[in-house]
Motif scaffolding. Sequence first.
Motif, PDB file in Angstrom:
ATOM      1  N   ILE A 791     -76.979 -10.241  11.001  1.00  0.00           N
ATOM      2  CA  ILE A 791     -76.998 -10.999  12.259  1.00  0.00           C
ATOM      3  C   ILE A 791     -77.638 -10.139  13.345  1.00  0.00           C
ATOM      4  N   TYR A 792     -78.352 -10.803  14.271  1.00  0.00           N
ATOM      5  CA  TYR A 792     -79.077 -10.051  15.296  1.00  0.00           C
ATOM      6  C   TYR A 792     -79.360 -10.970  16.479  1.00  0.00           C
ATOM      7  N   THR A 793     -79.497 -10.395  17.664  1.00  0.00           N
ATOM      8  CA  THR A 793     -79.922 -11.150  18.843  1.00  0.00           C
ATOM      9  C   THR A 793     -80.647 -10.210  19.789  1.00  0.00           C
ATOM     10  N   HIS A 794     -81.027 -10.703  20.952  1.00  0.00           N
ATOM     11  CA  HIS A 794     -81.624  -9.874  22.004  1.00  0.00           C
ATOM     12  C   HIS A 794     -80.716  -9.891  23.228  1.00  0.00           C
ATOM     13  N   PHE A 795     -80.236  -8.723  23.609  1.00  0.00           N
ATOM     14  CA  PHE A 795     -79.320  -8.566  24.736  1.00  0.00           C
ATOM     15  C   PHE A 795     -79.837  -7.551  25.747  1.00  0.00           C
ATOM     16  N   THR A 796     -80.736  -6.657  25.306  1.00  0.00           N
ATOM     17  CA  THR A 796     -81.009  -5.420  26.042  1.00  0.00           C
ATOM     18  C   THR A 796     -82.177  -5.471  27.021  1.00  0.00           C
ATOM     19  N   SER A 797     -82.879  -6.610  27.145  1.00  0.00           N
ATOM     20  CA  SER A 797     -84.031  -6.657  28.069  1.00  0.00           C
ATOM     21  C   SER A 797     -84.073  -7.942  28.888  1.00  0.00           C
ATOM     22  N   PRO A 798     -83.037  -8.225  29.681  1.00  0.00           N
ATOM     23  CA  PRO A 798     -83.020  -9.498  30.421  1.00  0.00           C
ATOM     24  C   PRO A 798     -84.011  -9.569  31.576  1.00  0.00           C
ATOM     25  N   ARG A 800     -87.121  -8.856  31.279  1.00  0.00           N
ATOM     26  CA  ARG A 800     -88.416  -9.277  30.734  1.00  0.00           C
ATOM     27  C   ARG A 800     -88.335 -10.330  29.634  1.00  0.00           C
ATOM     28  N   ARG A 801     -87.105 -10.727  29.224  1.00  0.00           N
ATOM     29  CA  ARG A 801     -86.969 -11.763  28.185  1.00  0.00           C
ATOM     30  C   ARG A 801     -85.887 -12.755  28.596  1.00  0.00           C
ATOM     31  N   TYR A 802     -86.236 -14.037  28.614  1.00  0.00           N
ATOM     32  CA  TYR A 802     -85.250 -15.035  29.034  1.00  0.00           C
ATOM     33  C   TYR A 802     -84.143 -15.206  27.992  1.00  0.00           C
ATOM     34  N   ALA A 803     -84.470 -15.003  26.702  1.00  0.00           N
ATOM     35  CA  ALA A 803     -83.449 -15.125  25.649  1.00  0.00           C
ATOM     36  C   ALA A 803     -82.248 -14.243  25.965  1.00  0.00           C
ATOM     37  N   ASP A 804     -82.506 -13.048  26.481  1.00  0.00           N
ATOM     38  CA  ASP A 804     -81.430 -12.107  26.796  1.00  0.00           C
ATOM     39  C   ASP A 804     -80.533 -12.633  27.919  1.00  0.00           C
ATOM     40  N   ILE A 805     -81.110 -13.397  28.856  1.00  0.00           N
ATOM     41  CA  ILE A 805     -80.305 -13.972  29.947  1.00  0.00           C
ATOM     42  C   ILE A 805     -79.305 -14.978  29.371  1.00  0.00           C
ATOM     43  N   ILE A 806     -79.747 -15.815  28.437  1.00  0.00           N
ATOM     44  CA  ILE A 806     -78.832 -16.773  27.787  1.00  0.00           C
ATOM     45  C   ILE A 806     -77.742 -16.025  27.024  1.00  0.00           C
ATOM     46  N   VAL A 807     -78.131 -14.956  26.315  1.00  0.00           N
ATOM     47  CA  VAL A 807     -77.146 -14.164  25.559  1.00  0.00           C
ATOM     48  C   VAL A 807     -76.140 -13.532  26.520  1.00  0.00           C
ATOM     49  N   HIS A 808     -76.595 -13.040  27.675  1.00  0.00           N
ATOM     50  CA  HIS A 808     -75.688 -12.495  28.700  1.00  0.00           C
ATOM     51  C   HIS A 808     -74.691 -13.560  29.157  1.00  0.00           C
ATOM     52  N   ARG A 809     -75.184 -14.785  29.378  1.00  0.00           N
ATOM     53  CA  ARG A 809     -74.297 -15.865  29.834  1.00  0.00           C
ATOM     54  C   ARG A 809     -73.252 -16.193  28.771  1.00  0.00           C
ATOM     55  N   MET A 833     -85.056 -24.925  23.651  1.00  0.00           N
ATOM     56  CA  MET A 833     -85.383 -23.745  24.444  1.00  0.00           C
ATOM     57  C   MET A 833     -85.923 -22.629  23.549  1.00  0.00           C
ATOM     58  N   CYS A 834     -85.310 -22.440  22.385  1.00  0.00           N
ATOM     59  CA  CYS A 834     -85.768 -21.403  21.446  1.00  0.00           C
ATOM     60  C   CYS A 834     -87.210 -21.641  21.020  1.00  0.00           C
ATOM     61  N   LYS A 835     -87.550 -22.912  20.840  1.00  0.00           N
ATOM     62  CA  LYS A 835     -88.925 -23.268  20.455  1.00  0.00           C
ATOM     63  C   LYS A 835     -89.914 -22.792  21.523  1.00  0.00           C
ATOM     64  N   ASN A 836     -89.585 -23.035  22.787  1.00  0.00           N
ATOM     65  CA  ASN A 836     -90.442 -22.599  23.889  1.00  0.00           C
ATOM     66  C   ASN A 836     -90.497 -21.073  23.965  1.00  0.00           C
ATOM     67  N   LEU A 837     -89.344 -20.404  23.805  1.00  0.00           N
ATOM     68  CA  LEU A 837     -89.311 -18.938  23.887  1.00  0.00           C
ATOM     69  C   LEU A 837     -90.131 -18.314  22.771  1.00  0.00           C
ATOM     70  N   ASN A 838     -90.070 -18.882  21.562  1.00  0.00           N
ATOM     71  CA  ASN A 838     -90.871 -18.369  20.443  1.00  0.00           C
ATOM     72  C   ASN A 838     -92.358 -18.508  20.731  1.00  0.00           C
ATOM     73  N   TYR A 839     -92.733 -19.640  21.316  1.00  0.00           N
ATOM     74  CA  TYR A 839     -94.146 -19.873  21.669  1.00  0.00           C
ATOM     75  C   TYR A 839     -94.600 -18.883  22.738  1.00  0.00           C
TER      76      TYR A 839
END
Length: 952
Positions: A791-798, A800-809, A833-839
Motif C-alpha cells: 500500500i502507498y500514497t502521497h503525503f509529503t509534498s502538498p 506541489r501535489r494536490y493528491a497530498d492535500i486530499i490525503v492530509h484532509r 479527481m484521480c483521473k484528472n490528477l493522473n493526467y
Amino acid sequence: MLTSRTFVKRTRAGAVVKVVREHYLRDDIACGAAACRLCAPAAPGGGCGSAPGLEARPSGAASSLCPGPHFLLPDTNLLLHQIDILEDPVIKNVIVLQTVLQEVRNRSAPVYKRIRDVIQNPEKHFYSFTNEHHRETYIEQERGETSNDRNDRAIRVAVKWYNEHLKKIEDEEKIQVIFLTNDRTNKEKALEEGITAYTCEEYIKSLTAKPELVDRLACVSDEGKEIESGKIIFPEHIPLSKLQQGIKSGIYLQGTFRANRENYLEATVWVHGDAEENKEVIVQGLKHLNRAIHEDVVAVELLAKDEWVAPSSVVLQDDGQNEEDIENEEEKENILKTSISKDMLRPTGRVVGIIKRNWRPYCGMLSKSQIKEARRHLFTPADRRIPRIRIETRQADTLEGQRIIVAIDGWPRNSRYPNGHFVKNLGSAGDKETETEVLLLEHDVPHQAFSQAVLSFLPKMPWSISEEDMKHREDLRHLNICSVDPPGCTDIDDALHCREIGNGNLEVGVHIADVSHFIRPGNALDEESVKRGTTVYLCEKRIDMVPELLSSNLCSLRSNVDRLAFSCIWEMNNKAEILKTRFTKSIINSKASLTYAEAQMRIDSATMNDDITISLRGLNKLAKILKKKRIDNGALTLASPEVRFHMDSETHDPIDLQNKELKETNSMVEEFMLLANISVAQKIYDEFPEFALLRKHPAPPPSNYDILVKAAKSKAIIPDLFLFLLSFQNLEIKTDSAKALAKSLDKAESPTFPYLNTLLRILTTRCMMQAVYFCSGMDNDFHHYGLASPIYTHFTSPIRRYADIIVHRLLAVAIGADSTYPELTDKHKLAEMCKNLNYRHKMAQYAQRASVAFHTQLFFKTKGVVNEDAYILFVRKNAIVVLIPKYGLEGTVFFEEKDKPTPKLEYNSEVLSLTVEDTTLHVFDKVKVNIILDDSNIQHQKMRMVLVEPKV
C-alpha cells in the motif's frame, strides 16, 4: 406565470412513466442594455455572471454592413464553431441566449467554459439573456417540430423581441440587434421574418478596422458536402448510430487513437472496456488511419488474421511533400510491409468512424506556399503526432518564422490534410519566452496568473499563528528539525528530525507543510489547485500549483520561522524497526534549511558535532537500513539519464550541462518520505477503506520486458573474444517478479563493461507502467510494484501535489483534527479527481522533458560539432537510438537520408542488431558519435547524431 412541460420516459425496469415539469415564466427579466430604462437595473438577466451587461452606446469595430450602433446575437452552431472570433477583443456587445448556452453545454464542455469566461469579462460586454424563462420569448415545441427547429425558432423570436424592445429606448439613433448564423435555412427564415441576419463571414469581412480577423474564421461544412472536386483519398466514416450498434454487437471496437511519434503512418488504438482491458489494435497506412487524429475516440474494425502486422521498426517523418502526391505515401507504406515472424504479429485494424473528436488548439509554424500570393498554406504542428493542417491566411509573410496557434475545423475525404484556421500569433520561433509558452500550451499546463477570485482566499498579511491555531496543535518548536533540498529550493514541503529518547530508542519525525490549513474545500483557491493538480518544474521557471504567498512563504518550512505542519512521528529501535507511529498537527521551527551537499558535508565532517549534524547522522544510519530492507523485499532501483543545467546569470542561457550527481543525503530524505507515505496510506485506508486516495504501480505485462530480455541475451551471445564472453556469463534477466528482476539487475555486472548495469536499469525503466492515483473503493489492486509495497500514497509534498492535500484532509479527519465534507467521502468523485490528477502529472512530466530538450539545444547551439562516446539503446530497421552518458542525452542516428545513397541495411529482430553494409551494431554497443544541432527546420530543431566509430 406558470407553464408546464410533459414528456414520457422509460425506466430501467421497462415501465413507461409520464413526467410533468413546472416551468416558470417572468416578465421582469432585464434585457441587459445599459441605455434601457424599461427594465429594472437589479432584475436578473441570466446565468454565467452577466453583470457587466451591454453598453449604452455599443463600441467595437466599425462595420460597413451595419454602420449604426448594434448588438450581435449568434445561434448555437456559430458560437460552437466560431468561438475564436467571439473571443477577439474587437467583438463586443453580444447577447448569448439561454437556449444557445444550454445547447453548447450539451455539445462541447470546452467551448461552454470559454463562452462563460467571455461573459464574465467586463471589457467584452457579453450578456446572457434567460429567454427560456421570459414570458415574451418562451415558446412551446409545435407538433411535428424537431427540437433543433424549435430552438432555431426560439432564437429568432428572441431577436425580434429585442429589436421591438430596443425601439422603445428614447434615443436619436436606435440600437439594432443583428442575428449571426451560418445555417442557410435559419438565415432565410430570419430574413423572411424581417430580421437583419448575416453569416459570420459576411459580418467579419465587413469590419473595416480589422481585416486580419478573417483568418480566424473556422471553415465548417457537413462531411457529405465537403467534396467539391479532386480524388477521394479516404473511405467514408460510418454514421455514429451505426457505429454504436456495431460496437454493441461486437463488429467494431471502441478505443482511443494514439498516433506514433516516430512513424506518421502508424497508430495504436487502446480499446476501452473491461473485457478488452489493455488490448491494443495496430493501424497502419493512410487509408486505414482514415483521418483520425491523436486522442480521438474511434471505432475500429479488426482485419482478418492473415492481414495482421507487427509494430513497425521504421522511423518515418512526414516530410511535407505536395499534398496531392499520394503515390509517395503508398511507397512509404510498402516500406512497412516486411517479412516478420508470426509471434510478432499483433491485432490489426482500420478506423471506420469517429465517435468523439478530441481536437484542441495546436501550436506550430506556417509552411508558406511556394505559389506567389497564395492564400492557402500548410501549418506544421509542433507535436509530430498531429498531421499538417491546411489554413487560409492573408498574413503569410508576417507569420513566417513565428510560432502560431491553429484550430482544426474538419477533414474532407478528398484532402490529404485537415482544414483549419489561424487563432493566435505567439511570437518568434526560437525565442525563449515563446518556446516556453509553446511547451506549456502543448502539454496543457494551466499557467495563467491566479485570478483575483483565487487570491481573495489567501491569508491577509502580515500573517502569524493565532492562539486558536496553537490550541489544537502539538508544539514541536524545541526539536532540532531541518530540511534538506536541492539548491535554490523555495517551496520546502518537508523537514526531519531524529533524537534519542530515554528508553534507548530513537524518535524520528517527518514534518510536512500543512497546506490544507490554508486551502479549504470548495473555495476558488481549492478549485484552482485541483485543476492544476501539480507544480510544473521547467529548467528556469516553476509553474506553481498554489499562489507564491503559500508556496514560497507561509507554507514553505523555511528555517528560523514558525510554521504549521502535519507530523508523522515514529519510535524506532536501532535496527530501524517501527515500534510506535503517531500523527499530529503541529507547530515547528526548522533550525536549518540545507542543500543535499551541505547535509552530506555535515555528516562526513570529522569536526562538526552540533545537534543538527547528530540528527542527520542518525537519520542517515537508519535510512541505509530501511533501504536495504526495501531492496531485500524486491524494491527496484532503476536509473534514468537526468541532467542539470548551469545558467548564465545575465542571459539565463545554459553554459554547462552535466549529469545530476546523487548523494547519500538524497537517498536519506527519499527513505523517510517513502516511510511516511506508507504509514499514512495504511492509516487512511484503515479509517476509510472505501475512499482512501492511494497510489499504485501496476506490474508490467510480460510482453513489456521483451526488449530488455532480448537485449540482455543478445549481449550475452555476441560472438566476440573469450574474455568478453566470460564477463557476460551471468547476464540473464528474470522478470517473473519484482524481486527476481531486482536480483537479476544486481547480478548483471561486467568488469570489462562497468556502464552495462546502468544501461540495463535505464532500459528496465522504459518497461515500467505509469504509477497512478486511485480511490480504494474503486479498485482491488493496491500493490506498488516498483517499491514492493502492499500500500502507498502521497503525503509529503502538498505544496506541489494536490493528491497530498486530499490525503492530509483524510488523515486530519482520521485523527480528529478536522471535519469531513461530502466530496471527501464520495468515491465516484474521488475517482474522477484521480483521473484528472493522473493526467496533470503525466503532462507535467512531458513538459519538463520538453524543457530539458529545448535547453539542451540552446547549449549545443554555439558548440559546433561535438564528438562523444555513446551507447546503443535501441536498434530500428533504418536507425539506432543512442545514449550519451556525459550529457544524459538521447538521439537517433539515421542511415537513410534525403539526397544521399542508402547503405545496405539488415535488421535482426531476434538479437536486436542492425547490419549497415558490413558492420553489425548491437544494443549496448559502445560507439562514437558527432553531435550537431540541426536547425535547418526551425520548427523541429533537433540534435543530429552521426556515427563516427565504428565506420560504416
